[in-house]
Design a protein around this motif. Structure first.
Motif, PDB file in Angstrom:
ATOM      1  N   VAL A  18       0.852  -1.187   0.000  1.00  0.00           N
ATOM      2  CA  VAL A  18       0.000   0.000   0.000  1.00  0.00           C
ATOM      3  C   VAL A  18       0.890   1.241   0.000  1.00  0.00           C
ATOM      4  O   VAL A  18       2.067   1.182   0.351  1.00  0.00           O
ATOM      5  CB  VAL A  18      -0.939   0.054   1.229  1.00  0.00           C
ATOM      6  CG1 VAL A  18      -1.879  -1.139   1.254  1.00  0.00           C
ATOM      7  CG2 VAL A  18      -0.138   0.132   2.520  1.00  0.00           C
ATOM      8  N   ILE A  19       0.306   2.354  -0.402  1.00  0.00           N
ATOM      9  CA  ILE A  19       0.976   3.642  -0.319  1.00  0.00           C
ATOM     10  C   ILE A  19       0.322   4.416   0.816  1.00  0.00           C
ATOM     11  O   ILE A  19      -0.902   4.572   0.850  1.00  0.00           O
ATOM     12  CB  ILE A  19       0.861   4.433  -1.637  1.00  0.00           C
ATOM     13  CG1 ILE A  19       1.367   3.595  -2.806  1.00  0.00           C
ATOM     14  CG2 ILE A  19       1.637   5.744  -1.529  1.00  0.00           C
ATOM     15  CD1 ILE A  19       2.784   3.099  -2.671  1.00  0.00           C
ATOM     16  N   LEU A  20       1.143   4.883   1.740  1.00  0.00           N
ATOM     17  CA  LEU A  20       0.668   5.663   2.883  1.00  0.00           C
ATOM     18  C   LEU A  20       0.952   7.133   2.615  1.00  0.00           C
ATOM     19  O   LEU A  20       2.105   7.526   2.410  1.00  0.00           O
ATOM     20  CB  LEU A  20       1.367   5.215   4.162  1.00  0.00           C
ATOM     21  CG  LEU A  20       1.013   5.974   5.443  1.00  0.00           C
ATOM     22  CD1 LEU A  20      -0.459   5.795   5.781  1.00  0.00           C
ATOM     23  CD2 LEU A  20       1.885   5.503   6.599  1.00  0.00           C
ATOM     24  N   ALA A  21      -0.105   7.937   2.592  1.00  0.00           N
ATOM     25  CA  ALA A  21       0.042   9.371   2.363  1.00  0.00           C
ATOM     26  C   ALA A  21      -1.003  10.117   3.174  1.00  0.00           C
ATOM     27  O   ALA A  21      -2.188   9.785   3.113  1.00  0.00           O
ATOM     28  CB  ALA A  21      -0.099   9.706   0.883  1.00  0.00           C
ATOM     29  N   GLU A  22      -0.537  11.096   3.952  1.00  0.00           N
ATOM     30  CA  GLU A  22      -1.436  11.926   4.754  1.00  0.00           C
ATOM     31  C   GLU A  22      -2.364  11.071   5.610  1.00  0.00           C
ATOM     32  O   GLU A  22      -3.569  11.298   5.678  1.00  0.00           O
ATOM     33  CB  GLU A  22      -2.232  12.875   3.840  1.00  0.00           C
ATOM     34  CG  GLU A  22      -1.334  13.825   3.065  1.00  0.00           C
ATOM     35  CD  GLU A  22      -2.083  14.729   2.110  1.00  0.00           C
ATOM     36  OE1 GLU A  22      -3.317  14.563   1.986  1.00  0.00           O
ATOM     37  OE2 GLU A  22      -1.450  15.580   1.490  1.00  0.00           O
ATOM     38  N   GLU A  23      -1.773  10.034   6.224  1.00  0.00           N
ATOM     39  CA  GLU A  23      -2.460   9.144   7.171  1.00  0.00           C
ATOM     40  C   GLU A  23      -3.571   8.332   6.515  1.00  0.00           C
ATOM     41  O   GLU A  23      -4.504   7.885   7.183  1.00  0.00           O
ATOM     42  CB  GLU A  23      -2.995   9.945   8.353  1.00  0.00           C
ATOM     43  CG  GLU A  23      -1.892  10.665   9.140  1.00  0.00           C
ATOM     44  CD  GLU A  23      -2.433  11.407  10.339  1.00  0.00           C
ATOM     45  OE1 GLU A  23      -3.665  11.477  10.494  1.00  0.00           O
ATOM     46  OE2 GLU A  23      -1.607  11.921  11.120  1.00  0.00           O
ATOM     47  N   LYS A  24      -3.508   8.147   5.202  1.00  0.00           N
ATOM     48  CA  LYS A  24      -4.456   7.298   4.494  1.00  0.00           C
ATOM     49  C   LYS A  24      -3.702   6.215   3.737  1.00  0.00           C
ATOM     50  O   LYS A  24      -2.588   6.439   3.273  1.00  0.00           O
ATOM     51  CB  LYS A  24      -5.306   8.117   3.510  1.00  0.00           C
ATOM     52  CG  LYS A  24      -6.235   9.119   4.164  1.00  0.00           C
ATOM     53  CD  LYS A  24      -7.052   9.840   3.106  1.00  0.00           C
ATOM     54  CE  LYS A  24      -7.994  10.859   3.738  1.00  0.00           C
ATOM     55  NZ  LYS A  24      -8.785  11.590   2.696  1.00  0.00           N
ATOM     56  N   ASP A  25      -4.321   5.033   3.634  1.00  0.00           N
ATOM     57  CA  ASP A  25      -3.738   3.935   2.865  1.00  0.00           C
ATOM     58  C   ASP A  25      -4.384   3.887   1.486  1.00  0.00           C
ATOM     59  O   ASP A  25      -5.609   3.994   1.357  1.00  0.00           O
ATOM     60  CB  ASP A  25      -3.987   2.590   3.566  1.00  0.00           C
ATOM     61  CG  ASP A  25      -3.237   2.488   4.878  1.00  0.00           C
ATOM     62  OD1 ASP A  25      -2.333   3.312   5.110  1.00  0.00           O
ATOM     63  OD2 ASP A  25      -3.557   1.582   5.676  1.00  0.00           O
ATOM     64  N   TYR A  26      -3.548   3.680   0.468  1.00  0.00           N
ATOM     65  CA  TYR A  26      -4.048   3.573  -0.888  1.00  0.00           C
ATOM     66  C   TYR A  26      -3.536   2.274  -1.499  1.00  0.00           C
ATOM     67  O   TYR A  26      -2.318   2.043  -1.569  1.00  0.00           O
ATOM     68  CB  TYR A  26      -3.561   4.738  -1.749  1.00  0.00           C
ATOM     69  CG  TYR A  26      -4.082   6.088  -1.305  1.00  0.00           C
ATOM     70  CD1 TYR A  26      -5.238   6.622  -1.842  1.00  0.00           C
ATOM     71  CD2 TYR A  26      -3.395   6.829  -0.345  1.00  0.00           C
ATOM     72  CE1 TYR A  26      -5.716   7.865  -1.442  1.00  0.00           C
ATOM     73  CE2 TYR A  26      -3.856   8.069   0.066  1.00  0.00           C
ATOM     74  CZ  TYR A  26      -5.009   8.581  -0.473  1.00  0.00           C
ATOM     75  OH  TYR A  26      -5.481   9.807  -0.079  1.00  0.00           O
ATOM     76  N   ALA A  27      -4.452   1.410  -1.921  1.00  0.00           N
ATOM     77  CA  ALA A  27      -4.091   0.187  -2.630  1.00  0.00           C
ATOM     78  C   ALA A  27      -4.127   0.489  -4.128  1.00  0.00           C
ATOM     79  O   ALA A  27      -5.150   0.926  -4.655  1.00  0.00           O
ATOM     80  CB  ALA A  27      -5.060  -0.935  -2.293  1.00  0.00           C
ATOM     81  N   LEU A  28      -3.001   0.289  -4.808  1.00  0.00           N
ATOM     82  CA  LEU A  28      -2.896   0.628  -6.221  1.00  0.00           C
ATOM     83  C   LEU A  28      -2.877  -0.630  -7.076  1.00  0.00           C
ATOM     84  O   LEU A  28      -2.398  -1.677  -6.640  1.00  0.00           O
ATOM     85  CB  LEU A  28      -1.616   1.426  -6.475  1.00  0.00           C
ATOM     86  CG  LEU A  28      -1.402   2.679  -5.626  1.00  0.00           C
ATOM     87  CD1 LEU A  28      -0.130   3.406  -6.070  1.00  0.00           C
ATOM     88  CD2 LEU A  28      -2.602   3.615  -5.691  1.00  0.00           C
ATOM     89  N   ASP A  29      -3.385  -0.514  -8.302  1.00  0.00           N
ATOM     90  CA  ASP A  29      -3.241  -1.640  -9.224  1.00  0.00           C
ATOM     91  C   ASP A  29      -1.824  -1.641  -9.787  1.00  0.00           C
ATOM     92  O   ASP A  29      -1.027  -0.727  -9.516  1.00  0.00           O
ATOM     93  CB  ASP A  29      -4.309  -1.608 -10.314  1.00  0.00           C
ATOM     94  CG  ASP A  29      -4.189  -0.412 -11.256  1.00  0.00           C
ATOM     95  OD1 ASP A  29      -3.077   0.120 -11.423  1.00  0.00           O
ATOM     96  OD2 ASP A  29      -5.215  -0.003 -11.834  1.00  0.00           O
ATOM     97  N   ILE A  30      -1.478  -2.635 -10.574  1.00  0.00           N
ATOM     98  CA  ILE A  30      -0.105  -2.811 -11.024  1.00  0.00           C
ATOM     99  C   ILE A  30       0.375  -1.628 -11.851  1.00  0.00           C
ATOM    100  O   ILE A  30       1.521  -1.196 -11.754  1.00  0.00           O
ATOM    101  CB  ILE A  30       0.051  -4.138 -11.815  1.00  0.00           C
ATOM    102  CG1 ILE A  30       1.513  -4.361 -12.215  1.00  0.00           C
ATOM    103  CG2 ILE A  30      -0.859  -4.163 -13.027  1.00  0.00           C
ATOM    104  CD1 ILE A  30       2.458  -4.511 -11.068  1.00  0.00           C
TER     105      ILE A  30
END
Length: 229
Positions: free
Chosen positions: A25-37
């Motif tokens: 996951v990418i953590l930015a500004e206290e939020k988690d983001y699950a990205l596709d490939i």
């Protein structure tokens, strides 16, 4: 012709799902983001890098081919997606310096720190597991060498969360103590004109602006800092 620069926001981490599987996951500004490939290819190509549109497009399609995941959507589509998520930012200008200022002045600088135990674990992993020669891994314990501008910036961002626009004013006005929010406000916002939104623009033409931009970009490319919005 307008020039555009892109870079990425956030940091890469693994999180466990309910079944105990590790997911990137990418953590930015206290939020988690699950990205596709494809989003991950783009984001990973921009973190600790600053690229023009042509550069990042070329890199994206090349990496698509390397990992055999050719998609149906364009690189521009994924750029738009990540910009909407706040994980990619862009800066625009008639010159490279103007585009770099537009990109960086609105971002906050976050120093990357690693304690002795973290560096020690990295050293053992690379030396014993990856079997990388000692003469290479020993540099993990070397202290970074900064020039005069870089040292000033690292000292300032070690005290408080500062934008690049705020850093420009600090360097230009000789401000060295921003260790508390009161001191920061008294030093940087001591009039009725300056706001956090326009401080970068107000100090765009000062003597310290371009050297600070160069120093911040160098620190970022050398992986000493991260950016936040």
């Amino acid at each position: 012709m307008i020039m555009t620069f892109y870079t990425a926001i956030g940091k890469y981490e693994f999180r466990k799902d309910k079944d105990g599987n590790k997911l990137p996951v990418i953590l930015a500004e206290e939020k988690d983001y699950a990205l596709d490939i494809w989003e991950m290819i783009l984001w990973s190509s921009l973190i600790w890098n600053i690229h023009t549109h042509d550069e990042i497009t070329k890199i994206f399609y090349q990496k698509e081919r390397e990992v055999h995941v050719l998609g149906e959507l364009s690189c521009e589509t994924y750029i738009d997606r990540l910009e909407n998520k706040g994980l990619v930012v862009s800066g625009h200008g008639l010159t490279a310096v103007d585009a770099l200022h537009d990109l960086l002045s609105k971002l906050y600088v976050i120093p990357i720190t690693a304690n002795f135990f973290t560096r020690g674990a990295a050293f053992l992993h690379l030396t014993l597991i990856k079997q990388i020669p000692y003469k290479v891994t020993k540099h993990i314990f070397d202290k970074p060498r900064f020039d005069a501008f870089e040292s000033k910036i690292m000292k300032l961002v070690g005290q408080n969360r500062l934008s690049v626009g705020e850093l420009i004013k600090c360097i230009e006005c000789g401000i060295v103590d921003v260790s508390t929010n009161d001191k920061l406000m008294d030093s940087l916002y001591d009039d009725e004109i300056t706001t956090y939104k326009n401080i970068g623009t107000l100090f765009r033409t000062c003597d310290s602006c371009n050297p600070v931009l160069e120093a911040v970009a160098t620190l970022y490319l050398n992986k000493h800092i991260l950016f936040e919005r």
